[in-house]
Each structure stands twice: as C-alpha cells, then as structure tokens.
Design a protein around this motif. Structure first.
Motif, PDB file in Angstrom:
ATOM      1  N   GLU A 194      25.277  26.123  -4.369  1.00 38.22           N
ATOM      2  CA  GLU A 194      25.478  26.144  -5.821  1.00 38.22           C
ATOM      3  C   GLU A 194      26.349  24.945  -6.179  1.00 38.22           C
ATOM      4  N   TYR A 195      25.853  24.111  -7.046  1.00 34.49           N
ATOM      5  CA  TYR A 195      26.544  22.871  -7.396  1.00 34.49           C
ATOM      6  C   TYR A 195      27.467  23.068  -8.590  1.00 34.49           C
ATOM      7  N   GLY A 196      28.484  22.213  -8.668  1.00 39.77           N
ATOM      8  CA  GLY A 196      29.455  22.322  -9.757  1.00 39.77           C
ATOM      9  C   GLY A 196      28.912  21.852 -11.087  1.00 39.77           C
ATOM     10  N   ILE A 197      28.124  20.784 -11.055  1.00 42.76           N
ATOM     11  CA  ILE A 197      27.573  20.241 -12.291  1.00 42.76           C
ATOM     12  C   ILE A 197      26.302  19.470 -11.960  1.00 42.76           C
ATOM     13  N   SER A 198      25.360  19.482 -12.890  1.00 38.00           N
ATOM     14  CA  SER A 198      24.121  18.729 -12.702  1.00 38.00           C
ATOM     15  C   SER A 198      23.815  17.920 -13.956  1.00 38.00           C
ATOM     16  N   PHE A 199      22.866  16.998 -13.809  1.00 41.81           N
ATOM     17  CA  PHE A 199      22.526  16.082 -14.891  1.00 41.81           C
ATOM     18  C   PHE A 199      21.011  15.959 -14.996  1.00 41.81           C
ATOM     19  N   LEU A 200      20.548  15.349 -16.064  1.00 41.60           N
ATOM     20  CA  LEU A 200      19.132  15.016 -16.154  1.00 41.60           C
ATOM     21  C   LEU A 200      18.772  14.113 -14.975  1.00 41.60           C
ATOM     22  N   PRO A 201      17.564  14.206 -14.444  1.00 39.88           N
ATOM     23  CA  PRO A 201      17.208  13.475 -13.212  1.00 39.88           C
ATOM     24  C   PRO A 201      17.544  11.994 -13.245  1.00 39.88           C
ATOM     25  N   TRP A 202      17.317  11.335 -14.373  1.00 43.29           N
ATOM     26  CA  TRP A 202      17.550   9.894 -14.473  1.00 43.29           C
ATOM     27  C   TRP A 202      19.028   9.551 -14.619  1.00 43.29           C
ATOM     28  N   ASN A 203      19.880  10.567 -14.729  1.00 41.69           N
ATOM     29  CA  ASN A 203      21.331  10.341 -14.792  1.00 41.69           C
ATOM     30  C   ASN A 203      22.059  10.875 -13.565  1.00 41.69           C
ATOM     31  N   ALA A 204      21.308  11.463 -12.628  1.00 40.98           N
ATOM     32  CA  ALA A 204      21.928  12.108 -11.460  1.00 40.98           C
ATOM     33  C   ALA A 204      22.133  11.117 -10.322  1.00 40.98           C
ATOM     34  N   ASN A 205      22.881  10.064 -10.602  1.00 39.52           N
ATOM     35  CA  ASN A 205      23.189   9.054  -9.591  1.00 39.52           C
ATOM     36  C   ASN A 205      24.548   8.440  -9.923  1.00 39.52           C
ATOM     37  N   PRO A 206      25.214   7.850  -8.941  1.00 35.47           N
ATOM     38  CA  PRO A 206      26.579   7.342  -9.150  1.00 35.47           C
ATOM     39  C   PRO A 206      26.710   6.305 -10.258  1.00 35.47           C
ATOM     40  N   VAL A 207      25.774   5.353 -10.353  1.00 30.22           N
ATOM     41  CA  VAL A 207      25.930   4.292 -11.340  1.00 30.22           C
ATOM     42  C   VAL A 207      25.780   4.827 -12.765  1.00 30.22           C
ATOM     43  N   VAL A 251      29.321  17.972  -4.870  1.00 27.53           N
ATOM     44  CA  VAL A 251      29.630  18.683  -6.108  1.00 27.53           C
ATOM     45  C   VAL A 251      28.478  18.446  -7.083  1.00 27.53           C
ATOM     46  N   ILE A 252      27.858  17.260  -6.936  1.00 28.86           N
ATOM     47  CA  ILE A 252      26.676  16.883  -7.718  1.00 28.86           C
ATOM     48  C   ILE A 252      25.569  16.508  -6.734  1.00 28.86           C
ATOM     49  N   LYS A 253      24.362  16.953  -7.005  1.00 27.46           N
ATOM     50  CA  LYS A 253      23.226  16.550  -6.174  1.00 27.46           C
ATOM     51  C   LYS A 253      22.709  15.206  -6.675  1.00 27.46           C
ATOM     52  N   GLU A 254      22.596  14.263  -5.762  1.00 24.42           N
ATOM     53  CA  GLU A 254      22.102  12.931  -6.134  1.00 24.42           C
ATOM     54  C   GLU A 254      20.582  12.887  -6.082  1.00 24.42           C
ATOM     55  N   PHE A 401      21.996  -5.746 -13.624  1.00 25.30           N
ATOM     56  CA  PHE A 401      23.357  -5.448 -13.199  1.00 25.30           C
ATOM     57  C   PHE A 401      23.489  -3.990 -12.788  1.00 25.30           C
ATOM     58  N   SER A 402      22.814  -3.109 -13.496  1.00 21.44           N
ATOM     59  CA  SER A 402      22.844  -1.689 -13.141  1.00 21.44           C
ATOM     60  C   SER A 402      22.275  -1.482 -11.741  1.00 21.44           C
ATOM     61  N   ASN A 403      21.192  -2.182 -11.415  1.00 19.21           N
ATOM     62  CA  ASN A 403      20.609  -2.089 -10.074  1.00 19.21           C
ATOM     63  C   ASN A 403      21.567  -2.633  -9.017  1.00 19.21           C
ATOM     64  N   LEU A 404      22.222  -3.741  -9.365  1.00 20.48           N
ATOM     65  CA  LEU A 404      23.199  -4.332  -8.444  1.00 20.48           C
ATOM     66  C   LEU A 404      24.354  -3.374  -8.192  1.00 20.48           C
ATOM     67  N   LEU A 405      24.909  -2.814  -9.256  1.00 22.91           N
ATOM     68  CA  LEU A 405      26.044  -1.908  -9.123  1.00 22.91           C
ATOM     69  C   LEU A 405      25.646  -0.652  -8.354  1.00 22.91           C
ATOM     70  N   ASN A 406      24.438  -0.184  -8.574  1.00 25.25           N
ATOM     71  CA  ASN A 406      23.957   0.980  -7.833  1.00 25.25           C
ATOM     72  C   ASN A 406      23.922   0.692  -6.336  1.00 25.25           C
ATOM     73  N   ASP A 407      23.425  -0.496  -5.976  1.00 27.80           N
ATOM     74  CA  ASP A 407      23.373  -0.874  -4.552  1.00 27.80           C
ATOM     75  C   ASP A 407      24.776  -0.905  -3.943  1.00 27.80           C
ATOM     76  N   LYS A 408      25.732  -1.416  -4.701  1.00 26.07           N
ATOM     77  CA  LYS A 408      27.105  -1.530  -4.190  1.00 26.07           C
ATOM     78  C   LYS A 408      27.755  -0.157  -4.040  1.00 26.07           C
ATOM     79  N   LEU A 409      27.489   0.735  -4.995  1.00 24.97           N
ATOM     80  CA  LEU A 409      28.050   2.088  -4.888  1.00 24.97           C
ATOM     81  C   LEU A 409      27.408   2.852  -3.730  1.00 24.97           C
ATOM     82  N   GLN A 410      26.152   2.565  -3.457  1.00 20.53           N
ATOM     83  CA  GLN A 410      25.497   3.195  -2.306  1.00 20.53           C
ATOM     84  C   GLN A 410      26.145   2.744  -1.002  1.00 20.53           C
TER      85      GLN A 410
END
Length: 450
Positions: A194-207, A251-254, A401-410
């Motif tokens: 059971e997760y603490g919080i969830s988001f719409l699929p396109w927002n369920a990522n760190p960036v 806490v969040i499913k990616e 830039f969003s793609n770049l930042l996502n790669d760095k957070l990964q």
C-alpha cells in the motif's frame, strides 16, 4: 373633484408609459464575427451550435488556431503574426497571451459593455475576476467560462485502518510527504504493498514531482531574464533529495515514460484501494475516482492541493482556462460581446453543470458529486504572481531539459551520482541546450525574413 383629478393623472401616466414603451425597441444585434477556435468540431459541440440557435442574426466564422498551437519556438512572434493575418474578433487566450495583449492595448475594455448590457458578474468566482483585472493592469479585458484546479484525494478507509490522521487543507508538500511516509511498508510485499501517495501516470516520476514542488514553492530552474539555467541551488537540491528518497523507499510507485498511458491510470493504486492519497491536477478525473471507489468498495474524500507555506491561501494550479476577449480593432464589438457574455452566462453554466469536465467559473452550479462537496476546488485563491517562464524560451528546450534532468535523477536513484553532482551536471548541460535552442530559433526567424 380630487377623485376625478387623480383618475385623469393615472390615465395620463399610463398613456405616457405606454408611449415610452412603444418607442423602446430591442434591436437584435446583427453582424459577422471571427472566433478563434482549436478545431471546428470542438468549437461547435462546446458553444457554436448553442450560440447560433440563440443568436441566428450573428454569423460566426471559426478561425482555426491549431495550425500554430503546436509551435515550439518563437511562440509569441508567431502568435502575433497569426493575429495580424487572421484578424479574429473574439480571441481565445492563455493567461500569458491575455496579459501580453492587454499591455499592448490590443484588447477591448469590457467595463462599458458590462454596464451598457447590465451584465451581472455576481456569481463568477471572485478570484478569477481579480486575476483577470490584475493581468489587465486594473481593467477587465476578458472572461473565462472555466478554470483549472488540483486537489488531494485520500482513502479514508486506509487512514482509519492504520489510525493515521486525515490530510487537511493548506498542507505543504513537506507535510504531505511526511504523511505519505507513514504508510511505508504497509500491506506486505510489492504485490500487496500500500503506497503513501500516487499520481497520474505521466506525473509518477522524479522529474515531474520535482518540477511540481518547485513550481508550488516558486523556485525557478531558469532565470529567463538572463537566460541562465539555475537548477543547482540549495532549495532545488533539498527538493531533489526528498523526491528521490520517496521513490527509493517506495512511498510512491515510479512509472517509466513508456508506462505512462491511460491504461496505466485505470490500474492506479489509489483507484484500486492500494494508495492512501492521490494528487490530481485535472478536475476531469474526479469521475474516475468516484466510479472506481464504488467498484472497489472504498470511501474517499479530498482536501486542497499542497500549497507554498509562504502563501498558504494561494493555489499554484488554479488558473482560468481559455480567456475570451475582444480584439480592440474589431469592427463588430457588440456582436463579439454577445458571444462572450453568452458563453460566460448563468444560462450556459446551468447547461454545462451536469456534463462539463472542467470547473465552471460561475459559482453555484457544480456543488457536489455523490455527496462529496466540490467546494475544495474553490477554497484557494488565484495566485496573481504564479511562476511562469517567458514565451521567448523555446518549448523544445523545456522538453529536452526535462529529459536531461530525468536522466540525472535516475543516476541518483541508482546511486551512481549524488544529488549535487547530478544537478551540477544538469545545470551545465542544460545551459548548452538553452543556448543552442535560442540560436536555432533565431536562425529560423532570419530565414523566414529572407
């Protein structure tokens, strides 16, 4: 004698009133107007057919804006060129376009028309009116029939099960995350977690989550006055560190980019009773929440979206949608006004109240959904100084830039880099992306001039 005199006077007054009434005739407004639209079908089904039935003497020509709506670079200049070429009477604008054209004197002041037609603004969300006036330097140049807003849903059954206090209005993101972490490791293994919080699929990522928190707290990742990327700052590092830990601790499913589909939304953990909270920034999804709660037998409620602790009564997502204004150069001002006042009327709000997937600016028509009050969406005020970026920044840069930042957070998620190393790298490479995007957009414009 007095009685006769009074009788004569009453007759005279009635005759005068009747004579006056016979001279005052309602002259139907006639004319031809051009209305900005994003595709003929959407316009006709939303307003076009209804307007034509009520105002048959006004001929409407739809001017399709979709041809330039997907432009990435030099959006302001291309939009201005389109306006000069097509010359629409009724403009359908985003908030930044509305503010830009108001400053240019390109919009017609609605105040005189409102007074002349005795048009009531009483039931319109006061925050919308104040925002539109603020963006018009004190003048009202447009009206918006809908607005957007976010909310934080929660599963009351899960909170009761673990005896955890419910979320409340005006919580910060930090408070929401602390509450979500109390559900860590609840329910067992990954299949039953059971997760603490969830988001719409396109927002369920760190960036995406990092961008949302930064936007709420007005922490810009780019200085658009000097065109400098500024992601490697202490506030951004703190947010990035918090976000990464939330995903690492599950806490969040990616969801990866290729998993961000509508089908993934139907399998969302909150909809299936497996997440304590759900953040949704689109009102249209509330029906899905309600329907899945019935199917999966859980109870839910909602509170306001997370806020900036420095301005807890303001919303970071609450904005007017499609502001309708009149071109100051229009030769058909009154016909254009008939269109705008009708689509923003109480009559239209009443018609749309049972079917609209957007929030209505006219208050009192959308009040509840199966016993759930919708007042939550109107509790916060509009933020007149919301965080936005100049239209001079190419859209392609934001995407890259969003793609770049996502790669760095990964890389941080995989323990390959520290948060500071990742953001330092993102800032340096992001600046290169921005410089290149600006150069490309200038070259395109120069070639067009030639």
């Amino acid at each position: 004698m007095n009685r006769l005199y009074k009788t004569i006077m009453v007759c005279v007054i009635i005759i005068v009133m009747l004579a006056g009434c016979s001279q005052v005739k309602h002259i139907p407004v006639k004319g031809n107007i051009k209305v900005m639209a994003f595709g003929e079908d959407s316009y006709r089904t939303e307003y076009g057919d209804l307007f034509q039935l009520k105002y048959p003497d006004i001929e409407v020509e739809q001017v399709d804006m979709s041809q330039i709506s997907g432009e990435n670079d030099n959006r302001e200049a291309k939009f201005q060129e389109w306006l000069d070429r097509e010359k629409p009477d009724v403009l359908r604008l985003r908030q930044d376009q509305y503010e830009m054209l108001a400053k240019q004197g390109a919009l017609y002041d609605l105040d005189s028309l409102i007074v002349e037609s005795k048009y009531s603004l009483k039931s319109i969300h006061p925050g919308i009116l104040s925002l539109l006036k603020a963006k018009g330097a004190g003048q009202l140049y447009g009206l918006a029939p809908h607005y957007s807003s976010a909310a934080l849903f929660y599963n009351t059954d899960l909170f009761d099960k673990y005896k955890i206090e419910y979320p409340k209005d005006n919580m910060s993101w930090r408070e929401v995350f602390e509450l979500a972490q109390r559900f860590t490791n609840k329910g067992g293994d990954d299949n039953n977690r059971e997760y603490g919080i969830s988001f719409l699929p396109w927002n369920a990522n760190p960036v995406s989550l990092m961008n949302k928190v930064q936007g709420t707290e007005k922490i810009a990742y780019i200085d658009d006055q000097n065109m400098k990327v500024q992601i490697n700052t202490e506030p951004s590092r703190q947010i990035a560190n918090t976000v990464v830990q939330l995903f690492q601790k599950k806490v969040i499913k990616e969801l990866k980019s290729n998993e961000a589909t509508y089908e993934a939304w139907t399998k969302n953990d909150f909809l299936n009773g497996k997440a304590a909270m759900l953040y949704v920034d689109d009102f249209s999804f509330i029906n899905d929440v309600n329907n899945y709660a019935k199917v999966n037998s859980f109870n839910w409620s909602m509170v306001t979206e997370p806020v900036n602790p420095a301005s807890p009564d303001l919303s970071s997502s609450l904005n007017p949608v499609d502001i309708y204004a009149i071109n100051s150069k229009s030769a058909n001002i009154h016909a254009a006004w008939e269109f705008i006042q009708y689509i923003n009327s109480d009559e239209m709000a009443k018609l749309k109240s049972k079917s609209s997937l957007q929030l209505l600016s006219r208050m009192g028509y959308q009040t509840e959904l199966d016993g759930h009050s919708l007042d939550t969406y109107a509790k916060l005020n509009f933020d007149e100084n919301y965080l936005s970026y100049s239209g001079k920044i190419p859209t392609s840069f934001h995407i890259n830039f969003s793609n770049l930042l996502n790669d760095k957070l990964q890389e941080v998620m995989q323990s390959k880099k520290s948060v500071e190393e990742a953001l330092q790298d993102a800032q340096m490479k992001g600046q290169v992306l921005l410089d290149e995007a600006i150069v490309r957009s200038k070259i395109v414009e120069e070639e067009k001039i030639k």
